[in-house]
Design a protein around this motif. Structure first.
Motif, short mmCIF file in Angstrom:
data_model
loop_
_atom_site.label_atom_id
_atom_site.label_comp_id
_atom_site.label_asym_id
_atom_site.label_seq_id
_atom_site.Cartn_x
_atom_site.Cartn_y
_atom_site.Cartn_z
N ARG A 94 0.83 -1.19 0.00
CA ARG A 94 0.00 0.00 0.00
C ARG A 94 0.88 1.26 0.00
O ARG A 94 0.67 2.19 -0.77
N SER A 95 1.89 1.25 0.85
CA SER A 95 2.76 2.43 0.90
C SER A 95 3.63 2.48 -0.35
O SER A 95 3.94 3.55 -0.86
N LEU A 96 3.99 1.29 -0.85
CA LEU A 96 4.78 1.25 -2.08
C LEU A 96 3.99 1.85 -3.26
O LEU A 96 4.54 2.62 -4.06
N ALA A 97 2.71 1.51 -3.35
CA ALA A 97 1.90 2.03 -4.45
C ALA A 97 1.87 3.56 -4.42
O ALA A 97 1.99 4.23 -5.45
N TYR A 98 1.75 4.10 -3.22
CA TYR A 98 1.75 5.56 -3.07
C TYR A 98 3.10 6.14 -3.45
O TYR A 98 3.19 7.16 -4.13
N TYR A 99 4.15 5.47 -2.99
CA TYR A 99 5.52 5.92 -3.29
C TYR A 99 5.75 5.97 -4.81
O TYR A 99 6.25 6.95 -5.35
N ASN A 100 5.34 4.91 -5.50
CA ASN A 100 5.56 4.85 -6.94
C ASN A 100 4.69 5.84 -7.71
O ASN A 100 5.15 6.52 -8.62
N LEU A 101 3.41 5.92 -7.31
CA LEU A 101 2.48 6.76 -8.09
C LEU A 101 2.65 8.25 -7.80
O LEU A 101 2.58 9.08 -8.71
N VAL A 102 2.85 8.58 -6.54
CA VAL A 102 2.87 9.99 -6.15
C VAL A 102 4.29 10.54 -6.08
O VAL A 102 4.54 11.69 -6.43
N ASN A 103 5.23 9.73 -5.62
CA ASN A 103 6.55 10.26 -5.29
C ASN A 103 7.68 9.88 -6.24
O ASN A 103 8.81 10.29 -6.03
N SER A 104 7.40 9.06 -7.26
CA SER A 104 8.50 8.67 -8.15
C SER A 104 8.79 9.81 -9.12
O SER A 104 8.00 10.75 -9.25
N PRO A 105 9.92 9.73 -9.83
CA PRO A 105 10.21 10.77 -10.82
C PRO A 105 9.22 10.77 -11.99
O PRO A 105 9.24 11.68 -12.81
N ALA A 106 8.36 9.75 -12.07
CA ALA A 106 7.31 9.74 -13.09
C ALA A 106 5.95 9.99 -12.44
O ALA A 106 4.92 9.54 -12.93
N THR A 107 5.94 10.70 -11.34
CA THR A 107 4.73 10.98 -10.57
C THR A 107 3.59 11.53 -11.44
O THR A 107 3.82 12.40 -12.28
N VAL A 108 2.38 11.02 -11.22
CA VAL A 108 1.24 11.61 -11.92
C VAL A 108 0.63 12.75 -11.08
O VAL A 108 -0.35 13.34 -11.47
N VAL A 109 1.22 13.01 -9.94
CA VAL A 109 0.68 14.05 -9.06
C VAL A 109 1.57 15.28 -9.02
O VAL A 109 1.14 16.40 -9.30
N ASN A 110 2.84 15.07 -8.65
CA ASN A 110 3.69 16.22 -8.37
C ASN A 110 4.12 17.01 -9.60
O ASN A 110 4.65 18.11 -9.48
N ALA A 111 3.90 16.44 -10.80
CA ALA A 111 4.29 17.16 -12.01
C ALA A 111 3.62 18.54 -12.05
O ALA A 111 4.26 19.54 -12.39
N ASP A 112 2.35 18.58 -11.66
CA ASP A 112 1.63 19.86 -11.71
C ASP A 112 2.02 20.77 -10.54
O ASP A 112 1.96 21.99 -10.67
N ASP A 113 2.42 20.18 -9.42
CA ASP A 113 2.95 21.01 -8.32
C ASP A 113 4.21 21.73 -8.78
O ASP A 113 4.36 22.93 -8.60
N LEU A 114 5.12 20.95 -9.37
CA LEU A 114 6.41 21.54 -9.76
C LEU A 114 6.24 22.61 -10.82
O LEU A 114 6.99 23.59 -10.84
N GLU A 115 5.25 22.42 -11.68
CA GLU A 115 4.94 23.45 -12.67
C GLU A 115 4.50 24.74 -11.95
O GLU A 115 4.96 25.82 -12.27
N ASN A 116 3.64 24.59 -10.96
CA ASN A 116 3.20 25.75 -10.18
C ASN A 116 4.36 26.39 -9.43
O ASN A 116 4.44 27.62 -9.36
N PHE A 117 5.23 25.56 -8.85
CA PHE A 117 6.35 26.12 -8.08
C PHE A 117 7.22 26.99 -8.99
O PHE A 117 7.67 28.07 -8.61
N TRP A 118 7.50 26.48 -10.18
CA TRP A 118 8.35 27.22 -11.12
C TRP A 118 7.69 28.55 -11.49
O TRP A 118 8.33 29.61 -11.48
N LYS A 119 6.39 28.46 -11.82
CA LYS A 119 5.68 29.68 -12.19
C LYS A 119 5.64 30.66 -11.03
O LYS A 119 5.74 31.88 -11.21
N CYS A 120 5.48 30.13 -9.84
CA CYS A 120 5.45 30.96 -8.65
C CYS A 120 6.78 31.69 -8.50
O CYS A 120 6.81 32.91 -8.29
N HIS A 121 7.87 30.95 -8.63
CA HIS A 121 9.17 31.58 -8.45
C HIS A 121 9.44 32.62 -9.54
O HIS A 121 9.99 33.69 -9.27
N GLN A 122 9.02 32.31 -10.77
CA GLN A 122 9.19 33.27 -11.87
C GLN A 122 8.42 34.55 -11.59
O GLN A 122 8.94 35.65 -11.74
N GLY A 123 7.16 34.39 -11.17
CA GLY A 123 6.34 35.56 -10.90
C GLY A 123 6.90 36.41 -9.77
O GLY A 123 6.93 37.64 -9.85
#
Lengths: 441, 157
Positions: free
Chosen positions: A359-388
């Motif tokens: 269960r924790s592995l599934a979360y690790y792979n899906l959310v926290n791996s370098p191919a995350t389907v979740v954090n990709a959009d966070d990182l996009e926001n972080f970059w835009k935030c820093h640029q702004g």
């Protein structure tokens, strides 16, 4: 002279807003490294990363390259990764085993695992009558000023004085207690895999996002919807979709207003506990089997207490996000004012059934791996935030959401009832920040 | 020679579908029980119970596709594209139903003004079907797998 150039950082922070320079100014960043990341207790790693004598892991604390190493007597040491002779880095790898001692690759000075000088080639003939020799502590590898661990999690502070680790962690100790208590054997063990992801943004933007209960349904809506579609399809076919789909679909099914049911509990050190049940106790056979092993280890009452802990995750200032119910953590390593490395690990609950690890592995792979389907959009926001923030389009960052409605008691600030999306954590972090950065006060 | 040629054409098509963002057609290349797997290090022998950069069955592939096609996948808005080159195609094993193939790839990605390079080895287990080859397993061993990721991987490599 230098003192005169240091601005009054308290002027950067107002109760409900902060200046943009807090995120973008290189001078501010240097000061943060000195006063925060090279002073406070910073997470180095877990003891199980270095099981055998000589095992080491390289870790960056503030601007300092350090080594966490296991000594022959079992103790874990934290040393500057630097030879006292000519300054060579002692270990060039991220991790490994250094054998019975450290040996510098430049002139073969050798050191014990605790950093003490072991030998200098031809010490007698070469250094007789000089200030260098076995008796001079400057001939040893420098050690972190203070090293302590709690339930296997190793922290170091590069400052001689300050609160003990337990005093500093305070209420955030619950992160490690919650994680370890969920193990029938009361301990966790690291899974030796570190996902490392670089964000093009200031380190504090990540910290703030971790406690921002308003962002998931906006940032992660696409993932939530996509996962929900597939979840429904699987349910239709087989009756039940794996729990990991629920973890993702929640981004869409938990609508913005419902995130207000979460609560943040903010502590003066800058730490924050985000409460909110993660739905990790379904009545499936795996969970029931796990509950039985916990009852055997702790008894029924204690099992209920352990599994009833209502934590989503804990943010330990200034850079450790612990998701205890799923046994994972992210350590934040600032690389520069606009570059931040996150090191992401997960753990096994010792004595728990394999299915609970999965269960924790599934979360690790899906959310926290370098191919995350979740954090990709966070990182996009972080970059835009820093640029702004780097622009002259405005001077302030607003943290006014539910401002004035926090509940404060003995220095602990809770978001008001039904106000889980309050920006209380950001206000609290910046208050702590201003205090740490204070001009000698 | 015929198998070699067919397999090469199949691998080129696989890469072409990724580069042209034809996600559904790419997913359709897999058998119903097909798996796309990118281990974090080459020593891993299975994705079961192991940390993995990708370990996706067709359902998870659908989630990933659904995300990138959603209008609110913010990170998909900016200019973004890839270019794969596949080469060094070697048939490792061949039976009546299945071919195992190893190849090398190089993928260049452009995102806004940033270029990234990923390279490594593919191992394909291809099932022979009446409609041509289908992927039972696509294992991707990236040379960069252990390096820190500057940003993340949004789709399959």
């Amino acid at each position: 002279m230098l003192q005169e150039r240091i601005p009054d950082f308290s002027k950067f922070v107002e109760p409900d807003r902060v200046r943009k320079e807090v995120y973008t100014d290189a001078g501010v960043f240097e000061r943060e490294m000195e006063r925060i990341h090279e002073t406070l207790w910073i997470y180095c790693g877990h003891e199980s990363q270095v099981p055998k004598a000589g095992d080491y892991y390289a870790v960056q604390l503030g601007r300092q390259p350090m080594l966490m190493v296991r000594g022959p007597e079992g103790k874990v040491h934290v040393l500057y990764n630097r030879c006292p002779h000519r300054g060579n880095m002692m270990c060039g790898d991220r991790h490994g085993n250094t054998g019975e001692f450290f040996r510098c690759s430049y002139h073969a000075w050798t050191f014990h695992h605790d950093g003490r000088l072991r030998n200098i080639p031809m010490m007698e003939s070469g250094y007789q009558g000089t200030r260098y020799g076995r008796d001079n502590p400057e001939c040893s590898m420098k050690r972190a000023a203070r090293v302590e661990s709690y339930r296997g999690f190793v922290f170091a502070s590069l400052a001689k004085d300050g609160p003990t680790l337990k005093e500093f962690l305070g209420a955030s100790l619950v992160a490690f207690d919650d994680m370890c208590d969920r193990a029938p054997e009361g301990e966790v063990e690291i899974v030796p895999n570190c996902f490392r992801i670089i964000q093009h943004s200031n380190w504090k933007i990540f910290l703030e996002n971790q406690l921002d209960a308003l962002h998931p349904s906006v940032t992660h809506q696409s993932t939530g919807r996509a996962a929900h579609e597939v979840e429904k399809m699987i349910e239709k076919k087989t009756g039940k979709a794996p729990l990991s789909y629920h973890m993702l679909s929640a981004f869409a099914t938990v609508t913005i207003d419902k995130w207000d049911n979460f609560q943040t509990i903010n502590h003066p050190q800058g730490h924050c506990i985000l409460t909110g049940y993660m739905g990790l106790r379904p009545k499936d056979p795996d969970t029931l089997k796990y509950e039985k092993t916990l009852i055997k280890a702790y008894g029924q009452k204690r099992m209920e207490e352990i599994l009833g802990v209502n934590i989503h995750h804990v943010l330990i200032y200034p850079g450790l996000s612990v998701q205890s119910p799923l046994q994972q953590l992210r350590a934040v390593r600032p690389l520069g004012v606009d570059r931040t490395l996150t090191e992401i690990w997960h753990f096994r609950l010792k004595g728990a059934p394999e299915a609970i690890y999965r269960r924790s592995l599934a979360y690790y792979n899906l959310v926290n791996s370098p191919a995350t389907v979740v954090n990709a959009d966070d990182l996009e926001n972080f970059w835009k935030c820093h640029q702004g923030l780097s622009s002259d389009g405005g001077d302030w960052v607003s943290f006014a959401r539910h401002f004035g409605r926090d509940i404060e008691k003995d220095g602990v600030v809770e978001s008001g009832p039904g106000m889980g999306t309050s920006e209380a954590p950001m206000r609290n972090q910046m208050k702590a920040w201003a205090r740490y950065m204070g001009n000698g006060k | 020679m015929k198998t070699q040629h067919e397999v090469e054409q199949f691998l080129y098509r696989q890469a072409e579908l990724l580069d042209s963002k034809q996600w559904q057609a790419w997913i359709d290349l897999f058998t119903d029980d097909g798996v796309y797997w990118m281990p974090p290090e080459p020593s891993h022998r299975t994705w079961e119970g192991m940390p993995a950069i990708f370990a996706e069955d067709k359902n998870l592939m659908r989630v990933r596709m659904g995300r990138v096609l959603h209008p609110d996948a913010w990170s998909q808005r900016p200019l973004w594209g890839t270019n794969h080159v596949v080469s060094n195609v070697v048939i490792v094993k061949s039976s009546t139903n299945e071919v195992q193939v190893r190849s090398r790839f190089h993928m260049m990605e452009l995102r806004r003004d940033d270029v990234r390079h990923y390279a490594g080895a593919y191992t394909h287990r291809l099932k022979k079907t009446r409609g041509g080859y289908r992927i039972k397993l696509q294992r991707v061993d990236m040379t960069n797998a252990q390096a820190a990721y500057d940003y993340v991987l949004q789709v399959w490599v």
